[in-house]
Design a protein around this motif. Structure first.
Motif, PDB file in Angstrom:
ATOM      1  N   ASN A 142       0.751  -1.067   0.083  1.00  0.00           N
ATOM      2  CA  ASN A 142       0.156  -0.133  -0.082  1.00  0.00           C
ATOM      3  C   ASN A 142       0.906   1.335   0.089  1.00  0.00           C
ATOM      4  OD1 ASN A 142      -2.440  -1.145  -0.003  1.00  0.00           O
ATOM      5  ND2 ASN A 142      -2.383  -1.674   2.104  1.00  0.00           N
ATOM      6  N   HIS A 143       2.172   1.096   0.395  1.00  0.00           N
ATOM      7  CA  HIS A 143       2.942   2.306   0.612  1.00  0.00           C
ATOM      8  C   HIS A 143       3.192   3.135  -0.888  1.00  0.00           C
ATOM      9  CE1 HIS A 143       4.987   0.366   4.270  1.00  0.00           C
ATOM     10  NE2 HIS A 143       3.657   0.655   4.507  1.00  0.00           N
ATOM     11  N   ILE A 144       3.363   2.329  -2.018  1.00  0.00           N
ATOM     12  CA  ILE A 144       3.505   2.969  -3.298  1.00  0.00           C
ATOM     13  C   ILE A 144       2.248   3.568  -3.754  1.00  0.00           C
ATOM     14  CG2 ILE A 144       2.799   0.691  -4.743  1.00  0.00           C
ATOM     15  CD1 ILE A 144       5.352   1.560  -6.499  1.00  0.00           C
ATOM     16  N   LYS A 145       0.919   2.893  -3.289  1.00  0.00           N
ATOM     17  CA  LYS A 145      -0.130   3.583  -3.722  1.00  0.00           C
ATOM     18  C   LYS A 145      -0.153   4.873  -3.084  1.00  0.00           C
ATOM     19  CE  LYS A 145      -2.405  -0.708  -4.198  1.00  0.00           C
ATOM     20  NZ  LYS A 145      -3.714  -1.695  -3.469  1.00  0.00           N
ATOM     21  N   ILE A 146      -0.010   5.071  -1.736  1.00  0.00           N
ATOM     22  CA  ILE A 146      -0.105   6.269  -0.981  1.00  0.00           C
ATOM     23  C   ILE A 146       0.870   7.089  -1.506  1.00  0.00           C
ATOM     24  CG2 ILE A 146       0.404   7.401   1.195  1.00  0.00           C
ATOM     25  CD1 ILE A 146      -0.351   4.438   2.564  1.00  0.00           C
ATOM     26  N   LEU A 147       2.070   6.775  -1.995  1.00  0.00           N
ATOM     27  CA  LEU A 147       2.987   7.923  -2.589  1.00  0.00           C
ATOM     28  C   LEU A 147       2.398   8.335  -3.798  1.00  0.00           C
ATOM     29  CD1 LEU A 147       5.703   9.182  -2.440  1.00  0.00           C
ATOM     30  CD2 LEU A 147       6.632   7.534  -3.318  1.00  0.00           C
ATOM     31  N   ASP A 148       1.929   7.389  -4.605  1.00  0.00           N
ATOM     32  CA  ASP A 148       1.493   7.827  -6.088  1.00  0.00           C
ATOM     33  C   ASP A 148       0.282   8.768  -5.879  1.00  0.00           C
ATOM     34  OD1 ASP A 148       3.204   6.539  -7.529  1.00  0.00           O
ATOM     35  OD2 ASP A 148       2.050   4.712  -7.781  1.00  0.00           O
ATOM     36  N   ASN A 149      -0.694   8.609  -4.896  1.00  0.00           N
ATOM     37  CA  ASN A 149      -1.773   9.406  -4.586  1.00  0.00           C
ATOM     38  C   ASN A 149      -1.076  10.843  -4.425  1.00  0.00           C
ATOM     39  OD1 ASN A 149      -3.731   7.747  -5.100  1.00  0.00           O
ATOM     40  ND2 ASN A 149      -4.064   7.174  -2.876  1.00  0.00           N
ATOM     41  N   PHE A 150      -0.197  10.940  -3.544  1.00  0.00           N
ATOM     42  CA  PHE A 150       0.688  12.301  -3.237  1.00  0.00           C
ATOM     43  C   PHE A 150       1.148  12.873  -4.487  1.00  0.00           C
ATOM     44  CE2 PHE A 150       4.082  14.721  -1.770  1.00  0.00           C
ATOM     45  CZ  PHE A 150       3.406  15.850  -0.907  1.00  0.00           C
ATOM     46  N   ALA A 151       1.787  11.978  -5.082  1.00  0.00           N
ATOM     47  CA  ALA A 151       2.569  12.646  -6.278  1.00  0.00           C
ATOM     48  C   ALA A 151       1.971  12.717  -7.507  1.00  0.00           C
ATOM     49  CB  ALA A 151       3.618  11.405  -6.659  1.00  0.00           C
ATOM     50  N   GLU A 152       0.463  12.485  -7.391  1.00  0.00           N
ATOM     51  CA  GLU A 152      -0.775  12.576  -8.476  1.00  0.00           C
ATOM     52  C   GLU A 152      -0.132  12.059 -10.007  1.00  0.00           C
ATOM     53  OE1 GLU A 152      -2.996  16.559  -8.072  1.00  0.00           O
ATOM     54  OE2 GLU A 152      -0.910  17.117  -7.693  1.00  0.00           O
ATOM     55  N   THR A 153       0.311  10.822  -9.787  1.00  0.00           N
ATOM     56  CA  THR A 153       0.841   9.961 -10.990  1.00  0.00           C
ATOM     57  C   THR A 153      -0.359   8.853 -11.473  1.00  0.00           C
ATOM     58  OG1 THR A 153       1.725   8.297  -9.506  1.00  0.00           O
ATOM     59  CG2 THR A 153       3.085   9.958 -10.106  1.00  0.00           C
ATOM     60  N   SER A 154      -1.351   9.094 -11.095  1.00  0.00           N
ATOM     61  CA  SER A 154      -2.590   8.186 -11.581  1.00  0.00           C
ATOM     62  C   SER A 154      -2.594   7.940 -12.987  1.00  0.00           C
ATOM     63  CB  SER A 154      -3.751   8.750 -10.952  1.00  0.00           C
ATOM     64  OG  SER A 154      -4.255  10.007 -11.540  1.00  0.00           O
ATOM     65  N   GLY A 155      -2.424   9.204 -13.854  1.00  0.00           N
ATOM     66  CA  GLY A 155      -2.371   8.898 -15.311  1.00  0.00           C
ATOM     67  C   GLY A 155      -1.340   8.183 -15.805  1.00  0.00           C
ATOM     68  N   GLU A 156      -0.043   8.531 -15.243  1.00  0.00           N
ATOM     69  CA  GLU A 156       1.091   7.826 -15.720  1.00  0.00           C
ATOM     70  C   GLU A 156       1.150   6.294 -15.266  1.00  0.00           C
ATOM     71  OE1 GLU A 156       1.059  10.718 -14.216  1.00  0.00           O
ATOM     72  OE2 GLU A 156       2.462  12.057 -15.290  1.00  0.00           O
ATOM     73  N   VAL A 157       0.630   6.114 -14.072  1.00  0.00           N
ATOM     74  CA  VAL A 157       0.537   4.919 -13.601  1.00  0.00           C
ATOM     75  C   VAL A 157      -0.535   3.810 -14.494  1.00  0.00           C
ATOM     76  CG1 VAL A 157       0.057   3.218 -11.702  1.00  0.00           C
ATOM     77  CG2 VAL A 157       1.495   5.190 -11.155  1.00  0.00           C
ATOM     78  N   SER A 158      -1.383   4.322 -14.693  1.00  0.00           N
ATOM     79  CA  SER A 158      -2.834   3.574 -15.459  1.00  0.00           C
ATOM     80  C   SER A 158      -2.097   3.560 -16.817  1.00  0.00           C
ATOM     81  CB  SER A 158      -3.754   4.702 -15.692  1.00  0.00           C
ATOM     82  OG  SER A 158      -4.838   4.159 -16.474  1.00  0.00           O
ATOM     83  N   ARG A 159      -1.492   4.558 -17.490  1.00  0.00           N
ATOM     84  CA  ARG A 159      -0.735   4.065 -18.789  1.00  0.00           C
ATOM     85  C   ARG A 159       0.254   3.036 -18.616  1.00  0.00           C
ATOM     86  NH1 ARG A 159      -0.795   2.627 -23.836  1.00  0.00           N
ATOM     87  NH2 ARG A 159       1.042   3.210 -24.698  1.00  0.00           N
ATOM     88  N   LEU A 160       1.058   2.943 -17.699  1.00  0.00           N
ATOM     89  CA  LEU A 160       2.123   2.052 -17.453  1.00  0.00           C
ATOM     90  C   LEU A 160       1.400   0.575 -16.969  1.00  0.00           C
ATOM     91  CD1 LEU A 160       5.448   1.631 -16.629  1.00  0.00           C
ATOM     92  CD2 LEU A 160       4.471   1.463 -14.347  1.00  0.00           C
ATOM     93  N   ARG A 161       0.334   0.469 -16.571  1.00  0.00           N
ATOM     94  CA  ARG A 161      -0.415  -0.853 -16.169  1.00  0.00           C
ATOM     95  C   ARG A 161      -1.024  -1.277 -17.752  1.00  0.00           C
ATOM     96  NH1 ARG A 161      -3.072   1.570 -11.908  1.00  0.00           N
ATOM     97  NH2 ARG A 161      -2.067   1.010  -9.987  1.00  0.00           N
ATOM     98  N   GLU A 162      -1.395  -0.464 -18.635  1.00  0.00           N
ATOM     99  CA  GLU A 162      -1.759  -0.682 -19.643  1.00  0.00           C
ATOM    100  C   GLU A 162      -0.619  -1.309 -20.463  1.00  0.00           C
ATOM    101  OE1 GLU A 162      -3.558   2.432 -21.557  1.00  0.00           O
ATOM    102  OE2 GLU A 162      -5.185   2.735 -20.172  1.00  0.00           O
TER     103      GLU A 162
END
Length: 551
Positions: A142-162
């Motif tokens: 969960n730590h990486i999810k919390i950091l990503d929320n703070f860093a506002e990387t949802s768009g980049e992480v979503s593209r990475l998953r795809e």
């Protein structure tokens, strides 16, 4: 802002309306009084699934209704407008109706809607911090999810998953292809044999049906010839043929037609029919002359039917299916023949995707590392305000093989005491410390995500004394920027309320009644006194409550 909540026949609540204010809304009451039911209702308003178990015993349906002020929330208004809803009032009305024997219903601003659309529209509207949520800090994933929320990387992480999903798909196809190489040549010979066998038959669609019809004719050639000859003789050739009789009849009618013209008209009609019969007779003559019994042809037809039957047993139930199977075999052969070409193509494709993955993962990792410094500094500052004055927080990065969330393994490290090196949270943080860390994280991330309503559902459990006071101050400070709804058992937190609501439960005539009341003046003093001393409210606890509220 959540303006109000109405519940009817929901769990233990028969009929309850809650009005909420800006700032800090404190909800208190005895354990089991029904305070957390309010949070459950809000979760359903935000799109949680429902169950008939949510309906109060004895009722057939439950109603949950929430009214939000969204006049300052451009994101929610934009999602509503893009879905065809009017936002001119600056309000969002959400209603859920739960039935025992039917699917639940969703209404948005009075219009029937869907759960998917509701979840989309209310996303980010309310942030809920539950009693045991701090336990999620103990799970490093969960730590990486919390950091990503703070860093506002949802768009980049979503593209990475795809991209990662695409890479796995190509890699699997490549691995399966390489694995199949070992029996490639043996399979190729067998497929060539099958293709030659089908092609050698030179099949035509519908051929099997035509052959069966011809076989039937050949087997019955004598009978057919006899029937055709007899019919021809009866119609045309015999002394008393049908056509001869009709001609005599026509002659008689034409003679009588000289007396009565209507008989002549009838004769002409019969003459037309006679022409059709004559054509039929000549067709029977031609059929008879062409019908020849040929035992050699019958043998050829039967052999052909037998050949097609063998192919049907191997490749399909009809000639059409055999031809389709032939095309599949040819395609598979081409794949084998172009094996190296396909392997190279998939290899190049996988390398291309991996290159994009690594570039994007490096970009995300860089953003995370920059954000981690800011998050660490912010957390250490904020932790001092909740009583962890010497606390050190550190976000540790380790490289890993690329996955759907990137190339970073992230762990939160913590030390509550000066001079001690930060260690994994699971080994050093107490329950109370975890609660405060999560509280601060929630506040920091809420600033980034911009949710307008924050709900704390007994998130201050496990603390007391001066720490509870510090947590209360933190929640109070948070309410200066957001509407905060806080369910608490701590008087140190409750004293900061802008609006104090008390939930109580009574039992009358075997019925449970839950009520909620806004407290002012002496009523609020008594409630704080109860929270301090329990059922035994004394002058000392009342004085303590006065003192607590005064400060």
């Amino acid at each position: 802002m959540l303006l109000g909540l109405t519940l009817k026949n929901f769990t233990i609540i028969e009929d309850l309306s809650v009005g909420l204010s800006p700032g800090l809304n404190i909800i208190t009451g005895e354990t089991g009084a029904g305070k957390s039911v309010i949070v459950d209702a809000v979760n359903i308003i935000l799109g949680d699934k429902t169950s008939p178990d949510n309906i109060k015993s004895g009722a057939q349906e439950a109603h949950i209704e929430a009214l939000f002020d969204i006049s300052e929330d451009d994101g929610i208004k934009e999602r509503l407008e893009s879905s065809g809803f009017d936002t001119s009032t600056g309000e969002l009305l959400v209603k859920r109706v739960i039935y025992r024997g039917a699917r639940s219903r969703v209404f948005i601003n009075g219009s029937l809607s869907t759960l998917t659309l509701l979840s989309k529209i209310t996303s980010g509207l309310v942030d809920i911090f539950s009693q045991h949520e701090h336990q999620s800090l103990l799970r490093e994933e969960n730590h990486i999810k919390i950091l990503d929320n703070f860093a506002e990387t949802s768009g980049e992480v979503s593209r990475l998953r795809e991209l990662h999903q695409s890479y796995l798909g190509v890699k699997k196809e490549l691995d399966d292809l390489v694995q199949s190489q070992k029996d490639k040549f043996e399979k190729e010979d067998y497929l060539k044999y099958q293709l030659n066998e089908i092609d050698g038959a030179e099949l035509q669609v519908g051929e099997d049906e035509s052959l069966e019809e011809e076989k039937l004719r050949l087997n019955n050639a004598e009978k057919l010839k006899s029937t055709a000859e007899g019919a021809y003789g009866t119609l045309y050739e015999n002394e008393r043929s049908v056509l001869g009789s009709l001609q005599n009849l026509i002659d008689d009618l034409l003679n009588s037609g000289k007396v009565d013209a209507s008989l002549a008209d009838i004769a002409k009609s019969i003459e037309k029919s006679m022409l059709q019969i004559q054509d039929a007779a000549f067709s029977l003559r031609d059929y008879n002359s062409e019908l020849i019994y040929d035992s050699g042809r019958l043998e050829i037809v039967e052999d052909r039917i037998h050949l097609i039957g063998d192919l049907k047993r191997k490749y399909g139930e009809s000639v059409s299916e055999i031809i389709l199977k032939r095309d599949e075999i040819q395609k598979e052969l081409k794949n084998i023949e172009h094996f190296d070409e396909r392997v190279n193509s998939l290899t190049n494709e996988s390398q291309k995707i991996m290159g994009e993955l690594l570039v994007l993962a490096e970009k995300i990792s860089k953003i995370r590392k920059q954000a981690s410094k800011k998050l660490t500094a912010t957390l250490e500052k904020e932790l001092k305000e909740v009583g962890i004055k010497g606390g050190k927080f550190h976000i540790e990065f380790a490289d890993k093989e690329i996955s759907s969330n990137g190339i970073d393994d992230i762990s939160f490290l913590f030390s509550a005491n000066p001079g001690e090196e930060p260690k994994p949270l699971t080994r050093v943080a107490s329950g109370g410390e975890l609660s405060r860390i999560m509280l601060v994280l929630k506040e920091v991330i809420a600033r980034v995500e911009g949710g307008s309503v924050i709900i704390f559902d007994e998130a201050d459990s496990g603390i007391g004394g001066a720490v509870a006071e510090a947590v209360g101050q933190k929640i109070r400070k948070l309410s200066e920027s957001y509407q905060v709804i806080c369910i608490t058992h701590l008087p140190q937190v409750a004293k900061f309320a802008d609006s104090h609501l008390s939930v109580s439960k009574t039992h009358d005539d075997n019925k449970t009644q839950v009520t909620i009341k806004s407290l002012e003046g002496d009523e609020r003093v008594i409630e704080i006194a109860r929270m301090i001393g329990g059922f035994n409210i004394t002058q000392k606890t009342i004085d303590a409550a006065h003192e607590m509220l005064k400060h």
